[in-house]
Design an enzyme around this catalytic site. Structure first.
Site, PDB file in Angstrom:
ATOM      1  N   ARG A 112       0.873  -1.192   0.000  1.00 58.36           N
ATOM      2  CA  ARG A 112       0.000   0.000   0.000  1.00 58.36           C
ATOM      3  C   ARG A 112       0.899   1.228   0.000  1.00 58.36           C
ATOM      4  O   ARG A 112       1.789   1.340   0.843  1.00 58.36           O
ATOM      5  CB  ARG A 112      -0.906   0.049   1.228  1.00 58.36           C
ATOM      6  CG  ARG A 112      -1.497   1.443   1.438  1.00 58.36           C
ATOM      7  CD  ARG A 112      -2.528   1.535   2.522  1.00 58.36           C
ATOM      8  NE  ARG A 112      -3.767   0.919   2.094  1.00 58.36           N
ATOM      9  CZ  ARG A 112      -4.951   1.134   2.686  1.00 58.36           C
ATOM     10  NH1 ARG A 112      -5.037   1.964   3.720  1.00 58.36           N
ATOM     11  NH2 ARG A 112      -6.026   0.546   2.254  1.00 58.36           N
ATOM     12  N   HIS A 139      -7.573   0.786  -6.148  1.00 61.50           N
ATOM     13  CA  HIS A 139      -7.771   0.037  -4.893  1.00 61.50           C
ATOM     14  C   HIS A 139      -8.491  -1.274  -5.254  1.00 61.50           C
ATOM     15  O   HIS A 139      -9.663  -1.473  -4.928  1.00 61.50           O
ATOM     16  CB  HIS A 139      -8.603   0.896  -3.930  1.00 61.50           C
ATOM     17  CG  HIS A 139      -8.538   0.460  -2.498  1.00 61.50           C
ATOM     18  ND1 HIS A 139      -7.745  -0.585  -2.056  1.00 61.50           N
ATOM     19  CD2 HIS A 139      -9.170   0.946  -1.385  1.00 61.50           C
ATOM     20  CE1 HIS A 139      -7.902  -0.717  -0.751  1.00 61.50           C
ATOM     21  NE2 HIS A 139      -8.757   0.180  -0.320  1.00 61.50           N
ATOM     22  N   GLN A 142     -10.383  -3.596  -2.718  1.00 57.97           N
ATOM     23  CA  GLN A 142     -11.640  -2.975  -2.275  1.00 57.97           C
ATOM     24  C   GLN A 142     -12.762  -3.274  -3.279  1.00 57.97           C
ATOM     25  O   GLN A 142     -13.919  -3.509  -2.901  1.00 57.97           O
ATOM     26  CB  GLN A 142     -11.437  -1.453  -2.149  1.00 57.97           C
ATOM     27  CG  GLN A 142     -12.673  -0.701  -1.698  1.00 57.97           C
ATOM     28  CD  GLN A 142     -12.971  -0.878  -0.215  1.00 57.97           C
ATOM     29  OE1 GLN A 142     -12.091  -0.697   0.611  1.00 57.97           O
ATOM     30  NE2 GLN A 142     -14.202  -1.213   0.123  1.00 57.97           N
ATOM     31  N   ASP A 235     -16.574   8.423  -1.343  1.00 60.44           N
ATOM     32  CA  ASP A 235     -15.300   8.238  -0.638  1.00 60.44           C
ATOM     33  C   ASP A 235     -14.954   9.586  -0.012  1.00 60.44           C
ATOM     34  O   ASP A 235     -15.605  10.601  -0.325  1.00 60.44           O
ATOM     35  CB  ASP A 235     -14.227   7.794  -1.663  1.00 60.44           C
ATOM     36  CG  ASP A 235     -12.875   7.514  -1.046  1.00 60.44           C
ATOM     37  OD1 ASP A 235     -12.810   7.286   0.179  1.00 60.44           O
ATOM     38  OD2 ASP A 235     -11.870   7.525  -1.789  1.00 60.44           O
ATOM     39  N   CYS A 276     -15.945   2.805   1.167  1.00 59.00           N
ATOM     40  CA  CYS A 276     -14.807   1.942   1.511  1.00 59.00           C
ATOM     41  C   CYS A 276     -14.413   2.098   2.985  1.00 59.00           C
ATOM     42  O   CYS A 276     -13.814   1.196   3.562  1.00 59.00           O
ATOM     43  CB  CYS A 276     -13.623   2.242   0.608  1.00 59.00           C
ATOM     44  SG  CYS A 276     -13.043   3.946   0.697  1.00 59.00           S
ATOM     45  N   ARG A 321     -14.000  -7.277   2.878  1.00 54.71           N
ATOM     46  CA  ARG A 321     -12.586  -7.027   2.552  1.00 54.71           C
ATOM     47  C   ARG A 321     -11.764  -8.271   2.875  1.00 54.71           C
ATOM     48  O   ARG A 321     -10.876  -8.677   2.151  1.00 54.71           O
ATOM     49  CB  ARG A 321     -12.024  -5.850   3.370  1.00 54.71           C
ATOM     50  CG  ARG A 321     -12.636  -4.496   3.114  1.00 54.71           C
ATOM     51  CD  ARG A 321     -12.457  -4.016   1.689  1.00 54.71           C
ATOM     52  NE  ARG A 321     -11.094  -4.128   1.220  1.00 54.71           N
ATOM     53  CZ  ARG A 321     -10.078  -3.328   1.566  1.00 54.71           C
ATOM     54  NH1 ARG A 321     -10.279  -2.318   2.382  1.00 54.71           N
ATOM     55  NH2 ARG A 321      -8.850  -3.504   1.080  1.00 54.71           N
TER      56      ARG A 321
HETATM   57  N1  NVA Z   1      -9.393   7.553  -1.345  1.00 53.99           N
HETATM   58  C1  NVA Z   1      -9.040   7.086  -0.036  1.00 53.99           C
HETATM   59  C2  NVA Z   1      -9.394   5.643   0.115  1.00 53.99           C
HETATM   60  C3  NVA Z   1      -9.139   5.079   1.489  1.00 53.99           C
HETATM   61  C4  NVA Z   1      -9.450   3.626   1.608  1.00 53.99           C
HETATM   62  C5  NVA Z   1      -7.565   7.309   0.201  1.00 53.99           C
HETATM   63  O1  NVA Z   1      -6.768   7.037  -0.709  1.00 53.99           O
HETATM   64  O2  NVA Z   1      -7.204   7.792   1.282  1.00 53.99           O
HETATM   65  N1   CP Z   2     -11.089   0.783   2.909  1.00 50.12           N
HETATM   66  C1   CP Z   2      -9.810   0.692   3.312  1.00 50.12           C
HETATM   67  O1   CP Z   2      -8.911   0.462   2.514  1.00 50.12           O
HETATM   68  O2   CP Z   2      -9.636   0.864   4.634  1.00 50.12           O
HETATM   69  P1   CP Z   2      -8.245   0.971   5.395  1.00 50.12           P
HETATM   70  O3   CP Z   2      -7.605   2.276   4.945  1.00 50.12           O
HETATM   71  O4   CP Z   2      -8.591   0.974   6.840  1.00 50.12           O
HETATM   72  O5   CP Z   2      -7.378  -0.183   4.998  1.00 50.12           O
END
Ligand code: NVA
Ligand code: CP
Length: 336
Positions: A112, A139, A142, A235, A276, A321
């Site tokens: 990540r 993602h 997700q 989101d 998400c 998830r």
């Molecule tokens: N768009 C958000 C998704 C988090 C799961 C981010 O990248 O922070």
């Molecule tokens: N939705 C998601 O990716 O959550 P986290 O950032 O908690 O992993």
């Protein structure tokens, strides 16, 4: 279908059949987990004992990290978490060298972080499967959770209308556009034009959509977007890694695209809400409080009313998830 050895970097790399196969395996692993282990036998057959996976997180996580860890433990594997600080990655050691080191010790690597190119590079240099746990662009794990959740609530995915409201130029909206194009769904991005996905990705997805009987639509009109929607999702307005300075403009620009009762009034009666998570639907978080103190907003991308309503299936989605990430780990490491 055999996904052994495959990376899981973005759904553009997977065929509709492969995506549906991953959803089928997810549903099976979920049912097996609900049934529990029998006669002291390990869950899911125990073929993975002795395997280990590495989890690289250059950004924070609750769901993704926990999902990979629980998935690994349920499969009898070990997992090592490498957080945003405390490892050599990116500071003293390149991605290419990290990939070659971790490939010697682990059977799979989750990443990540920031640019999609980083996880693609990690995969190029790694001898073991690499799984994208979120980048700025995509993602994909997700998406499997979201599609499994929609399938559980609506049945067949083909032909469903999925509306994404808000910041439609980032990882979640980009991923929904790809996924809907692959699975023959009707994708609508509802946002100011400045927040629509980039033109190159739209062009690629348009070609995929044509092959699969999907449609893609981009609009600034909330009523038009949400009319007869089966699924409405959103989101956060400011994603991880973006500077605090952007909040003011985002609130101004995306405020009209909040998911609220009005948006849902145009949708089908049994439409579902997905997010998400984490979500800013109240002031019970540090950032939520700060935004309230600075801008007077108690809820942002979704109202608390919708978040807590019967339309909302966000906790089914969060649970999924784990089942879907387990399916990715399971199949790419040879499970059938
Ligand atoms: N768009 C958000 C998704 C988090 C799961 C981010 O990248 O922070
Ligand atoms: N939705 C998601 O990716 O959550 P986290 O950032 O908690 O992993």
């Amino acid at each position: 279908m055999d996904l052994t050895g495959r990376d899981f970097l973005k759904l553009l790399d997977y065929s509709p059949e492969e995506i549906n196969y991953l959803l089928d395996i997810s549903a099976r692993l979920k049912a097996e987990k609900k049934a529990g282990s029998k006669d002291g036998k390990p869950l899911h057959g125990g073929d993975f004992a002795g395997k280990n996976i590495a989890l690289i997180f250059e950004k924070n996580s609750t769901r993704t990290r926990c999902s990979f860890e629980v998935a690994a433990f349920d499969l009898g594997m070990g997992a090592t978490y490498l957080g945003p600080s405390g490892s050599q990655i990116g500071n003293k050691e390149s991605i290419a060298d990290t990939a070659r080191v971790l490939s010697r010790m682990y059977d799979g690597i989750e990443y990540r972080g920031f640019d999609q190119e980083i996880v693609e590079e990690l995969a190029r240099y790694s001898d073991v499967p690499v799984w994208n746990g979120l980048t700025n662009e995509f993602h994909p794990t997700q998406m499997l959770a979201d599609m499994l959740t929609i399938r559980e609530h609506k049945g067949d995915l083909k032909g469903l209308k999925l509306v994404y409201m808000g910041d439609a130029r980032y990882n979640m909206a980009d991923s929904y556009m790809v996924t809907c194009a692959k699975l023959g769904m009707h994708f609508v991005a509802c946002a100011p034009e400045e927040y629509w996905p980039n033109k190159e990705l739209i062009k690629t997805c348009q070609e995929v959509a044509t092959e699969n009987g999907a449609t893609l639509e981009f609009t600034e009109d909330v009523e038009k977007a949400c009319t007869d929607a089966d699924v409405i999702c959103t989101d956060v307005w400011v994603s991880m890694g973006e500077p605090d300075e952007v909040w003011e403009k985002r609130i101004r620009d995306l405020g009209p695209y909040q998911v609220n009762a009005k948006a849902f009034s145009y949708a089908k009666k049994d439409a579902i809400f997905l997010h998400c998570l984490p979500a800013f639907h109240d002031t019970n978080t540090r950032i939520g409080k700060q935004i309230y103190e600075k801008y007077g907003l108690k809820e942002m991308e979704v109202t608390n009313e919708i978040f807590e309503s019967e339309h909302s299936v966000v906790f089914d989605e969060a649970e999924n998830r784990m089942h879907t990430i387990k399916a990715v780990v399971y199949t790419t490491l040879g499970g059938k």
